[in-house]
Design an enzyme around this catalytic site. Structure first.
Site, mmCIF file in Angstrom:
data_model
loop_
_atom_site.group_PDB
_atom_site.id
_atom_site.type_symbol
_atom_site.label_atom_id
_atom_site.label_comp_id
_atom_site.label_asym_id
_atom_site.label_seq_id
_atom_site.Cartn_x
_atom_site.Cartn_y
_atom_site.Cartn_z
ATOM 1 N N GLY A 1 0.457 -1.035 -0.143
ATOM 2 C CA GLY A 1 -0.157 0.293 -0.249
ATOM 3 C C GLY A 1 0.816 1.348 0.220
ATOM 4 O O GLY A 1 1.825 1.670 -0.620
ATOM 5 N N SER A 2 0.677 2.444 0.868
ATOM 6 C CA SER A 2 0.968 3.451 0.824
ATOM 7 C C SER A 2 3.131 3.893 1.014
ATOM 8 O O SER A 2 3.070 3.253 2.232
ATOM 9 C CB SER A 2 0.003 4.763 1.665
ATOM 10 O OG SER A 2 0.697 5.825 2.074
ATOM 11 N N CYS A 3 2.924 4.940 -0.212
ATOM 12 C CA CYS A 3 3.896 5.393 0.106
ATOM 13 C C CYS A 3 4.323 6.001 1.246
ATOM 14 O O CYS A 3 5.803 6.281 2.112
ATOM 15 C CB CYS A 3 4.513 6.328 -0.963
ATOM 16 S SG CYS A 3 4.560 5.287 -2.398
#
Length: 580
Positions: A61-63
């Site tokens: 998922g998210s950076c």
């Protein structure tokens, strides 16, 4: 039991193991203030990672996971150590930044698949650099001579790189390249390469650490060396008071955005930079963060970037350099598995986010080639929705769609040796059930624009709103960029939305919004974004209805949601099949 591992970040730690075979995004998955797992869909939901040796296959998922880990470290709520099965860049970078700037660190290890599978929650363990010993509660007084760090490669530096490390381009560029060298060595990159632009995701205000990072660089005279755009920030900078956002958070978020603009970033404030006029071209090397943006840039635009963590995006912008590794290299862009899809007759636009969500789970860290949807001619909006959902459940930085995406248009990329998965309606209906967490039909908010709405999506929305008014008990809000909002206003689409009773918020996005934009009396929200449907239960403590754009508008008008899956999805007689 003693296990030799690969050490990504050295150090010594001891504690109780907390183990899962399911990857986790720290952004949206862990409360950065107390270290508790809040991801509704993770088997360890409710567990606290603070002080424990936390073992997961990888991040996903998210950076922004790197930013969450930095917050945890500075708040003394971090795990004692991290163990991965696959080399993990996002979370490891959070530790590297904490070590370089704040003198805080924890060990990070990578184990083989067999060694990882032998770990059990509740066991005690000790880590000394590259050695993991199961069954000890405290580290030995001195490490065994055999427990040394693995040898490090040295990345080749140009004359300009060497001068930068000597401080010729200022202390900020020196510090940024120092961090990049550590990452390049971790990735076994042989050289650096030039990038033409950067996109900063570290502009999201998570807590004091995110602002302290930016202000530390700004105090060193930081200036970006390449054109740089900013991701969605944590507030609508122009209307935060009007929409009732917390003044304390707004002030800190404003400072963070201003810090990066002082370094030279443009005021783009969008999580969909691929919709801007500055979007990169095929083959262009860029340094982007923001998971959906990275996936879209690599897959649909044919640009070349790794899935850069927050903070590393800043380092790349400050130097104009990136490690020659990952999806910058042609051989690292090839598919590792084939996904065969049986296109559902009559499928609505919920098909693509559901498919992306499922394919991301199948792919994990591996780049997939999707076969079977080329004849449906997916639009840019379809690929945007697919990519955002894919980026939520996968850690892979791109996908290919045979006959559609640029690197899979004219050649057959999948050889017969690739693992092959068959996706059926049975798989998609299971994803539908996972994303539809609401248990009763009421809805208080229709949430659209995660990622930010495009002009094409505004046109489709306006067509659905013609001659209609929303229900008085339902809010309808669209998030988008300033640039797209201006174009949508000129086209009359925002006027149509306002007549319907809805509104637009710019600069920020749903993963940063809470009350009162999320109505306090709303038990449930509805969205057409699989990404937001996944994250929202843990982030805003609301249940979610997920569905197509047209279903969202029907619910906005009636105040209730038809909870049965759409007709095209009600086939459950086919099961997942796979062959290797």
């Amino acid at each position: 039991m003693e296990i030799q591992a690969r050490s990504l970040v050295g150090g010594t730690a001891s504690g109780e193991l907390l183990v899962s075979d399911t990857s986790l995004s720290f952004w949206g998955g862990i409360n950065s203030e107390i270290g508790v797992i809040v991801d509704e869909h993770h088997p360890l939901r409710g567990e606290c990672i603070t002080g424990r040796i936390f073992a997961i296959p990888s991040g996903r998922g998210s950076c922004t996971g790197s930013g969450v880990l930095l917050e945890l470290l500075l708040r003394k709520q971090a795990p004692a150590a991290l163990i991965f099965q696959h080399a993990e860049q996002i979370l490891t970078l959070g530790v590297m930044v904490a070590r370089a700037l704040f003198d805080q660190s924890i060990p990070v290890l990578v184990l083989s698949a067999d060694a990882f599978s032998s770990l059990r929650s509740g066991s005690t363990a000790v880590i000394i650099d590259s050695a993991l010993t199961i069954g000890h509660a405290v580290p030995p007084a001195s490490p065994s001579p055999s427990l040394t760090k693995m040898p490090r490669r040295t990345v080749q530096l140009t004359t300009k790189d060497k001068r930068m490390l000597e401080g010729a381009y200022g202390p900020a560029a020196k510090l940024a390249l120092t961090i990049l060298v550590d990452v390049a060595e971790m990735q076994a990159a042989e050289t650096f390469l030039d990038v033409t632009q950067a996109h900063i995701d570290a502009c999201i205000y998570i807590g004091p650490a995110s602002l302290e990072f930016a202000e530390r660089f700004l105090s060193l005279g930081a200036k970006f060396m390449v054109p740089t755009t900013l991701n969605s920030i944590s507030i609508d900078q122009r209307r935060w008071q009007e929409i009732g956002m917390d003044p304390a958070i707004a002030q800190e978020a404003h400072k963070l955005a201003e810090a990066y603009m002082a370094m030279g970033a443009s005021m783009s404030f969008t999580c969909a930079p691929y919709l801007l006029d500055t979007a990169p071209k095929s083959g262009e090397h860029i340094g982007w963060a923001e998971s959906n943006a990275v996936v879209f840039a690599n897959s649909v635009l044919g640009a070349r970037t790794q899935k850069y963590p927050d903070f590393l995006d800043v380092a790349i912008a400050l130097t104009g350099r990136a490690p020659a590794a990952g999806c910058h290299l042609q051989e690292q862009r090839l598919p590792k598995l084939r996904i065969n899809v049986r296109q559902s007759l009559g499928a609505d636009d919920a098909f693509y986010p559901l498919l992306g969500y499922h394919v991301g789970k199948l792919a994990g860290p591996d780049i997939p080639l999707i076969i079977g949807i080329e004849h449906a001619s997916p639009t840019i909006s379809d690929l945007k929705a697919f990519g955002a959902a894919f980026a939520t459940t996968a850690s892979a930085p791109m996908f290919h769609v045979q006959g559609v995406t640029p690197e899979a248009v004219n050649t057959r990329m999948a050889n017969t040796d690739l693992p092959s998965f068959e996706v059926t309606n049975g798989d998609l209906i299971e994803c539908w059930r996972q994303l539809n967490t609401a248990t009763e039909p009421s809805v208080g908010l229709i949430s659209l624009g995660n990622p930010h709405f495009s002009l094409d999506e505004f046109a489709k929305l306006a067509a659905l709103l013609t001659g209609r008014k929303k229900h008085g008990g339902v809010e309808v809000v669209v998030t988008t960029s300033r640039a797209v909002a201006d174009d949508a206003s000129k086209a009359g689409y925002i006027g149509d939305l306002q007549y319907f009773g809805g509104s637009v918020i710019t600069d920020t996005c749903w993963c940063m919004l809470g009350e009162p934009v999320i109505p306090s009396n709303a038990k449930n929200i509805m969205t057409n974004s699989a990404k937001y449907a996944h994250y929202a239960p843990g982030m805003i403590q609301r249940k979610v209805h997920f569905g197509s754009l047209s279903r969202c508008i029907e619910a906005a008008c009636s105040g209730v949601v038809t909870r049965a899956p759409p007709v095209w999805l009600r086939t459950r007689d086919l099961e997942l099949e796979y062959t290797t």
